[in-house]
Design a protein around this motif. Structure first.
Motif, PDB file in Angstrom:
ATOM      1  N   GLU A 122       0.843  -1.270   0.023  1.00 32.82           N
ATOM      2  CA  GLU A 122       0.035   0.088  -0.159  1.00 32.82           C
ATOM      3  C   GLU A 122       0.937   1.285   0.024  1.00 32.82           C
ATOM      4  O   GLU A 122       1.967   1.092   0.323  1.00 32.82           O
ATOM      5  CB  GLU A 122      -0.739  -0.129   1.283  1.00 32.82           C
ATOM      6  N   ASN A 123       0.503   2.270  -0.553  1.00 31.68           N
ATOM      7  CA  ASN A 123       1.333   3.623  -0.271  1.00 31.68           C
ATOM      8  C   ASN A 123       1.353   3.848   1.179  1.00 31.68           C
ATOM      9  O   ASN A 123       0.367   4.472   1.877  1.00 31.68           O
ATOM     10  CB  ASN A 123       0.297   4.696  -1.037  1.00 31.68           C
ATOM     11  N   VAL A 124       2.417   3.844   1.881  1.00 27.91           N
ATOM     12  CA  VAL A 124       2.555   4.422   2.863  1.00 27.91           C
ATOM     13  C   VAL A 124       4.139   4.923   3.002  1.00 27.91           C
ATOM     14  O   VAL A 124       5.103   4.638   2.453  1.00 27.91           O
ATOM     15  CB  VAL A 124       2.762   3.261   4.046  1.00 27.91           C
ATOM     16  N   ASN A 125       4.259   5.730   3.835  1.00 28.79           N
ATOM     17  CA  ASN A 125       5.395   6.747   3.973  1.00 28.79           C
ATOM     18  C   ASN A 125       6.352   6.013   4.917  1.00 28.79           C
ATOM     19  O   ASN A 125       5.897   5.653   5.985  1.00 28.79           O
ATOM     20  CB  ASN A 125       5.006   8.055   4.817  1.00 28.79           C
ATOM     21  N   PRO A 126       7.612   5.700   4.360  1.00 29.38           N
ATOM     22  CA  PRO A 126       8.264   4.654   5.180  1.00 29.38           C
ATOM     23  C   PRO A 126       9.072   5.490   6.511  1.00 29.38           C
ATOM     24  O   PRO A 126       9.272   4.607   7.405  1.00 29.38           O
ATOM     25  CB  PRO A 126       9.703   4.265   4.317  1.00 29.38           C
ATOM     26  N   THR A 127       9.068   6.702   6.435  1.00 23.48           N
ATOM     27  CA  THR A 127       9.644   7.667   7.270  1.00 23.48           C
ATOM     28  C   THR A 127       8.706   7.462   8.728  1.00 23.48           C
ATOM     29  O   THR A 127       9.028   7.311   9.641  1.00 23.48           O
ATOM     30  CB  THR A 127       9.936   9.109   7.028  1.00 23.48           C
ATOM     31  N   LYS A 128       7.347   7.614   8.359  1.00 21.21           N
ATOM     32  CA  LYS A 128       6.445   7.128   9.229  1.00 21.21           C
ATOM     33  C   LYS A 128       6.439   5.991   9.845  1.00 21.21           C
ATOM     34  O   LYS A 128       6.252   5.817  11.072  1.00 21.21           O
ATOM     35  CB  LYS A 128       4.958   7.640   8.626  1.00 21.21           C
ATOM     36  N   MET A 129       6.467   4.817   9.033  1.00 19.12           N
ATOM     37  CA  MET A 129       6.629   3.721   9.604  1.00 19.12           C
ATOM     38  C   MET A 129       7.748   3.255  10.476  1.00 19.12           C
ATOM     39  O   MET A 129       7.600   2.796  11.662  1.00 19.12           O
ATOM     40  CB  MET A 129       6.566   2.637   8.509  1.00 19.12           C
ATOM     41  N   LEU A 130       9.161   4.077  10.025  1.00 15.49           N
ATOM     42  CA  LEU A 130       9.994   3.976  11.060  1.00 15.49           C
ATOM     43  C   LEU A 130       9.863   4.527  12.361  1.00 15.49           C
ATOM     44  O   LEU A 130      10.366   4.074  13.166  1.00 15.49           O
ATOM     45  CB  LEU A 130      11.030   4.564  10.487  1.00 15.49           C
TER      46      LEU A 130
ATOM     47  N   LEU B  91      15.792   3.657   6.539  1.00 11.98           N
ATOM     48  CA  LEU B  91      14.337   3.133   5.972  1.00 11.98           C
ATOM     49  C   LEU B  91      14.462   1.901   5.508  1.00 11.98           C
ATOM     50  O   LEU B  91      13.393   1.452   5.105  1.00 11.98           O
ATOM     51  CB  LEU B  91      13.811   4.244   5.001  1.00 11.98           C
ATOM     52  N   PHE B  94      12.115  -0.688   6.048  1.00 14.06           N
ATOM     53  CA  PHE B  94      10.516  -0.398   6.008  1.00 14.06           C
ATOM     54  C   PHE B  94      10.206  -0.221   4.538  1.00 14.06           C
ATOM     55  O   PHE B  94       8.932   0.150   4.096  1.00 14.06           O
ATOM     56  CB  PHE B  94      10.166   0.908   6.844  1.00 14.06           C
ATOM     57  N   ARG B 122       9.050  -3.254  16.062  1.00 14.63           N
ATOM     58  CA  ARG B 122       8.420  -1.582  16.497  1.00 14.63           C
ATOM     59  C   ARG B 122       9.120  -1.205  17.898  1.00 14.63           C
ATOM     60  O   ARG B 122       9.142  -0.105  18.234  1.00 14.63           O
ATOM     61  CB  ARG B 122       7.101  -2.125  17.054  1.00 14.63           C
ATOM     62  N   ALA B 264       5.615  12.311  13.689  1.00 16.23           N
ATOM     63  CA  ALA B 264       5.856  11.763  12.296  1.00 16.23           C
ATOM     64  C   ALA B 264       4.188  11.236  12.298  1.00 16.23           C
ATOM     65  O   ALA B 264       3.597  11.500  11.012  1.00 16.23           O
ATOM     66  CB  ALA B 264       6.543  10.268  12.241  1.00 16.23           C
ATOM     67  N   THR B 273      -2.244  10.596   2.913  1.00 12.41           N
ATOM     68  CA  THR B 273      -1.943   9.929   1.721  1.00 12.41           C
ATOM     69  C   THR B 273      -2.856   9.331   0.823  1.00 12.41           C
ATOM     70  O   THR B 273      -3.764   8.713   1.448  1.00 12.41           O
ATOM     71  CB  THR B 273      -0.964   8.820   2.215  1.00 12.41           C
ATOM     72  N   VAL B 274      -2.887   9.506  -0.463  1.00 13.08           N
ATOM     73  CA  VAL B 274      -3.966   8.909  -1.302  1.00 13.08           C
ATOM     74  C   VAL B 274      -3.674   7.446  -1.224  1.00 13.08           C
ATOM     75  O   VAL B 274      -2.440   6.686  -1.283  1.00 13.08           O
ATOM     76  CB  VAL B 274      -4.019   9.210  -2.622  1.00 13.08           C
ATOM     77  N   LYS B 276      -3.421   3.312  -2.593  1.00 14.63           N
ATOM     78  CA  LYS B 276      -2.962   2.794  -3.696  1.00 14.63           C
ATOM     79  C   LYS B 276      -4.145   2.648  -4.635  1.00 14.63           C
ATOM     80  O   LYS B 276      -3.964   2.837  -5.939  1.00 14.63           O
ATOM     81  CB  LYS B 276      -2.079   1.436  -3.433  1.00 14.63           C
ATOM     82  N   TYR B 351       4.359  12.796   0.929  1.00 17.36           N
ATOM     83  CA  TYR B 351       5.546  12.122   1.747  1.00 17.36           C
ATOM     84  C   TYR B 351       6.271  13.370   2.631  1.00 17.36           C
ATOM     85  O   TYR B 351       6.742  13.251   3.587  1.00 17.36           O
ATOM     86  CB  TYR B 351       6.142  11.111   1.234  1.00 17.36           C
ATOM     87  N   GLN B 354       4.954  15.572   4.756  1.00 10.24           N
ATOM     88  CA  GLN B 354       4.838  14.615   6.229  1.00 10.24           C
ATOM     89  C   GLN B 354       6.406  14.901   6.665  1.00 10.24           C
ATOM     90  O   GLN B 354       6.253  15.064   8.053  1.00 10.24           O
ATOM     91  CB  GLN B 354       4.502  13.446   5.766  1.00 10.24           C
ATOM     92  N   ASN B 355       7.331  14.531   6.063  1.00  8.44           N
ATOM     93  CA  ASN B 355       8.561  14.360   6.673  1.00  8.44           C
ATOM     94  C   ASN B 355       9.010  15.643   7.246  1.00  8.44           C
ATOM     95  O   ASN B 355       9.720  15.985   7.986  1.00  8.44           O
ATOM     96  CB  ASN B 355       9.481  13.768   5.700  1.00  8.44           C
TER      97      ASN B 355
END
Lengths: 460, 472
Positions: A122-130, B91, B94, B122, B264, B273-274, B276, B351, B354-355
């Motif tokens: 899915e579209n996810v921001n990896p920085t956020k997941m980190l 990253l 991830f 996590r 974050a 985020t839109v 997929k 993104y 967001q960052n």
């Protein structure tokens, strides 16, 4: 007993006067509320995204109806028609998001080979997941121990350092009662906060009121008790406040940072999982090889699996859909062992962590809460299994059209199978976690109690 | 004077058993993290290199095929790990490892390690960067919280000041002494890392990696320096050791655990985020407005055909020297790629917004300044990831267009024919060239600036405050 309650009352007054502690407790409350807000909005966002999928699917059907106004070869429909397999969260997932951000909550499917579609991210921001999730489980597992440490690191030592302890113990009270009263007050404060936050979260997320509520509260309560046990051990050691703080933060680091980190390294080394690369590469090879193989060979392999569709005609055309879908399916079949190995590798990793999580109650509680919320790996694997079944059902729906050469009419869209999957709580895992936690708590608590009784309280 | 105070602090630190135990522990962790990171880097790198080699070979050894078949067969791009990523995986865990490159669509990068690690990941990965960013500051706190409070409590500070030593000098001496102690803990691990890099034959002549490593070390030096200064200042302002300790631990929790997560998540809430599915639908919608390569009935294909007939001065498709199908495919690919690029740029922009929140918070929280800096230098941050995606997409586009060109040159009736297997040998395979350090620095100005501001600001303001602290 009366003295005990006087001491508890005294602690309350003392707490109110100590601004730092009030601020800290208030901060934890606010942070907890933010965690609840974040968890519920995140799950609501996922629900909203899932709710938009039927609209997208409907658009797709409308487009196809416009493109093919007449009854059409089902092969064309299967190629262009997209459906979705969706993984609905439990309300509990708002409290413990687990892996729901890393693993996609839906799979987009066409009639083509499944393995090429099953693992799309899915579209996810990896920085956020980190950075990870800021849900209630994080606040309870990660931050509550720190609150307990802040409240308890100078349980007796501050009295000793201020010179009050000899005066206090000159009264007809034992050190055990003093420590007990202090712990009782702090326990009340922390558990009150934990229960309050849990109750707010449950109300906000509208979880059904069943045995799982008790299970959640029991896990949270025992986890807090475990950390109070740690505080008891450190207090009984009777060292200066600064030493206590260092020791307790050290333990926090050990249980929440080092053990999980090392466990992760160990598990990855012990149970290597193929990266999934091999699987997709091989599947591509098989499927695209299908174009180059003699059609009769492909069809015979397919008919061996599906004898009910065996027909007597030999395919002479350059291209027919039933042949195309036959080799798509054979591509899936050829990587079946790899797909199974990938899934079972992930499951074995999970089980190894389950076996070793008594090493850190924090890991144990986190996995238990995720299991309770149905947001961990086994649930995702169960979802993927349901996607496999759904893909089987889709193929079963289309095969009669393809092999009997029945045209696909507009009415036939409505007959297509629809997928739905909702997480379930892995209650046995959570209950097992509760038992392990109970044992850790009893062990730590009794060591602390024993130390406190065995060693005379040093007055300075 | 500063020298002798530094020496005194250094020596007494070495005599402190608590510190020795803690630092030996930390050093062991650092060394372990270096070796573990190194091992996992090697396996992953090896795995991806072999996989890339395999798919490249498979591509070159295809049988006689129609070029559009080959375009659908496509290729894979595997993301190589950067040389320094064993110090800071950033990253990498991830982001996915591979992306499937095929005609008509851009695929996501799939199979991240986070999906394979369950909930353990996590709690944070045990990497060198994690130890340096999170655990060393804790060591510094335990080391420095009593810098002044102890002297206060034992009354030695008065003695020192009565001899005419300004407080500021005392503070600098202490900072220098603690600095030496920290170098003693961290130094060996970084030396080992450098040695490991040196041992790797591919890096020996690569100045880029050395510059990155040097900047990496400098950044952490600044980061540790500001923690030491901060801890000493807090210690000077607090009466009791325990209140200094609690305050410092509070700062550590807020800075290293709570704020990064909160910002974050805030970023993700502010700039949604839109999905997929939605993006695919939007792309499809927009691409419909271009030429549809698969649909010969399409009017635009008809227009293209009419144009071609006019251009070559012939009256039927059979007489054309080029294949209309191939040219239509090429145009459709150009159009859909543009649409995809647009949507991916939007997504990447989201993104980045967001960052950006996290990055700006770096001005408030040094941890959020060192983290992007460290990831960026190690080549495992978001910018490097996007760079790879872009390279993979560029390759995909070139590959597909080249194949479309081949199809076009086959002339009328191309669908019934195939090209010789030797054709595929001539097509270059995907090879990724990571960007140089100069490119990376462009993205790291803000965090670098934030870190420097912190270091300078703390030294200036903090020591001014110390100077004014009354000694009673």
């Amino acid at each position: 007993m009366k003295i005990f309650w006087i001491l508890v009352q005294y602690e309350w007054r003392h707490f109110r006067a100590a601004k730092g502690l009030v601020v800290l407790t208030g901060l934890v409350l606010l942070v907890g509320l933010y965690g609840i807000y974040y968890g519920t909005t995140e799950i609501n966002r996922q629900r909203q995204h899932l709710a938009e999928l039927p609209t997208l699917a409907r658009h797709n059907v409308e487009e196809l109806k416009a493109k093919f106004p007449e009854p059409e070869d089902a092969g064309n429909i299967g190629y262009y028609h997209t459906t979705f397999a969706v993984h609905h969260p439990l309300p509990w997932a708002s409290l413990s998001l687990g892996q729901r951000d890393v693993n996609p909550s839906y799979v987009k499917l066409r009639l083509l080979g499944l393995q090429g579609q099953l693992y799309a991210a899915e579209n996810v921001n990896p920085t956020k997941m980190l950075s990870g999730n800021f849900d209630l489980a994080f606040v309870l597992v990660y931050l509550f121990p720190l609150l307990i440490i802040a409240l308890c690191f100078n349980l007796l030592s501050s009295e000793r350092e201020q010179g009050i302890l000899p005066l206090l113990l000159a009264q007809p009270v034992s050190a055990g009662v003093v420590v007990g009263a202090k712990l009782t007050f702090r326990l009340g404060l922390v558990l009150g906060l934990a229960w309050l936050l849990s109750a707010v979260a449950m109300g906000w997320a509208q979880v059904p009121l069943d045995a799982r509520v008790g299970l959640w509260l029991a896990l949270v309560t025992l986890y807090c008790l475990f950390w109070f046990g740690v505080a008891l051990v450190v207090t009984a050691w009777q060292r200066p406040s600064a030493f206590n703080a260092v020791a307790m933060v050290g333990l926090w680091l050990l249980l929440l940072v080092l053990v999980p980190g090392l466990l992760n390294v160990y598990v990855a080394a012990k149970r290597p999982v193929p990266q999934g690369i091999e699987l997709t590469v091989k599947q591509r090879e098989e499927i695209h090889g299908g174009w180059d193989k003699p059609k009769a060979e492909t069809m015979n392999r397919f008919f061996a699996l599906y004898p009910q569709w065996r027909d007597t005609t030999t395919i002479k055309e350059r291209f027919v859909w039933r042949w195309y879908y036959a080799f798509q399916h054979l591509g899936d079949q050829s990587v079946q062992p790899l797909a199974a190995a990938y899934t079972s590798g992930l499951r074995q990793r999970y089980e190894l962590v389950e076996q070793l999580n008594w090493l850190s109650p924090a890991v144990n509680v986190q996995t238990s809460l995720n299991a309770l919320a149905g947001s961990d790996l086994p649930t995702h694997l169960a979802f993927q299994q349901s996607v496999v079944r759904y893909h089987d059902a889709l193929r079963a729906y289309y095969y009669p059209f393809l092999f009997n050469k029945t045209p696909f009419t507009h009415a036939d869209y409505a007959g297509e199978p629809i997928h739905t999957f909702t997480s379930t709580s892995e209650t046995p895992t959570a209950v097992q976690g509760l038992w392990k936690l109970l044992i850790s708590t009893i062990v730590v608590g009794s060591i602390g109690w024993w130390l406190l009784r065995a060693r005379p309280v040093a007055l300075r | 004077m500063i020298q002798s105070i530094a020496q005194k602090e250094f020596v007494s630190t070495l005599r402190d058993r608590r510190f020795v135990v803690l630092s030996v522990l930390l050093l062991a962790l650092l060394l372990a993290a270096t070796l573990v990171g190194r091992a996992s880097y090697r396996t992953l790198q090896q795995e991806r290199m072999v996989a890339q080699q395999t798919v490249n070979d498979q591509f070159h050894h295809q049988p006689n095929r129609h070029p559009h078949r080959v375009a659908h067969y496509g290729s894979f791009a595997f993301r190589p790990r950067s040389g320094l990523s064993f110090l800071d995986a950033g990253l990498d865990s991830f982001t996915g490892a591979s992306v499937y490159l095929e005609a008509h669509q851009q695929n996501s990068v799939n199979f991240s390690q986070a999906q394979q690690s369950g909930s353990l990941i996590r709690f944070g990965e045990l990497t060198v960067a994690f130890v340096l960013q999170v655990l060393v500051p804790l060591l510094i706190i335990f080391l420095c919280f009593s810098a002044f409070t102890e002297e206060h409590e034992t009354g030695t500070l008065k003695l020192l000041v009565s001899q005419g030593v300004p407080l500021r000098r005392v503070a600098w001496g202490k900072i220098a002494g603690y600095g030496r102690a920290v170098v003693l803990v961290v130094g060996p691990a970084l030396a080992l890392a450098a040695w490991l890099l040196f041992g790797e034959e591919t890096f020996v002549h690569n100045a880029d990696v050395w510059v990155r490593l040097a900047l990496f070390v400098v950044s952490y030096a600044v980061y540790f320096f500001l923690w030491i200064v901060g801890a000493v200042v807090v210690s000077a302002r607090q009466r009791h050791g325990r209140s200094a300790l609690v305050l410092l631990l509070g700062c550590w929790m807020l800075g290293c655990i709570i704020l990064p997560k909160a910002t974050a998540n805030l970023g993700a809430t502010l700039f949604p985020t839109v999905t997929k599915a939605q993006m695919d639908a939007d792309v499809h919608e927009a691409a419909q407005k271009g030429i549809n390569g698969h649909d010969p009935q399409d009017q635009r294909t008809a227009a293209l055909k009419a144009n071609l007939l006019k251009q070559y001065g012939v009256d039927s498709e059979e007489k054309l020297p080029v294949s209309v199908g191939g040219l239509a495919m090429a145009e459709s690919e150009a159009y859909t790629s543009k649409v995809y690029q647009q949507h991916f740029a939007d997504l990447t922009g989201t993104y980045e917004r967001q960052n950006a929140i996290s990055n700006w918070v770096g001005l408030l929280n040094p941890y959020q300044a060192i983290r992007p800096l460290s990831m960026g230098l190690a080549g495992s941050d978001f910018a490097h990831y996007v760079h790879f995606q872009q390279a993979a997409e560029d390759y995909r586009y070139q590959l597909v267009q080249r194949l479309n060109g081949l199809q076009a040159s086959m002339g009328y009736g191309d669908k019934e024919r195939k090209l010789d297997a030797a054709t595929w040998q001539a097509i270059p395979t995907f090879a990724y060239q990571a960007p140089p350090v100069g490119w990376a620095l462009g993205y790291l100005l803000l965090p670098a600036l934030a870190l420097l501001l912190w270091a300078v600001g703390l030294s200036w303001l903090g020591l001014k405050v110390i100077d004014k602290t009354p000694v009673v």
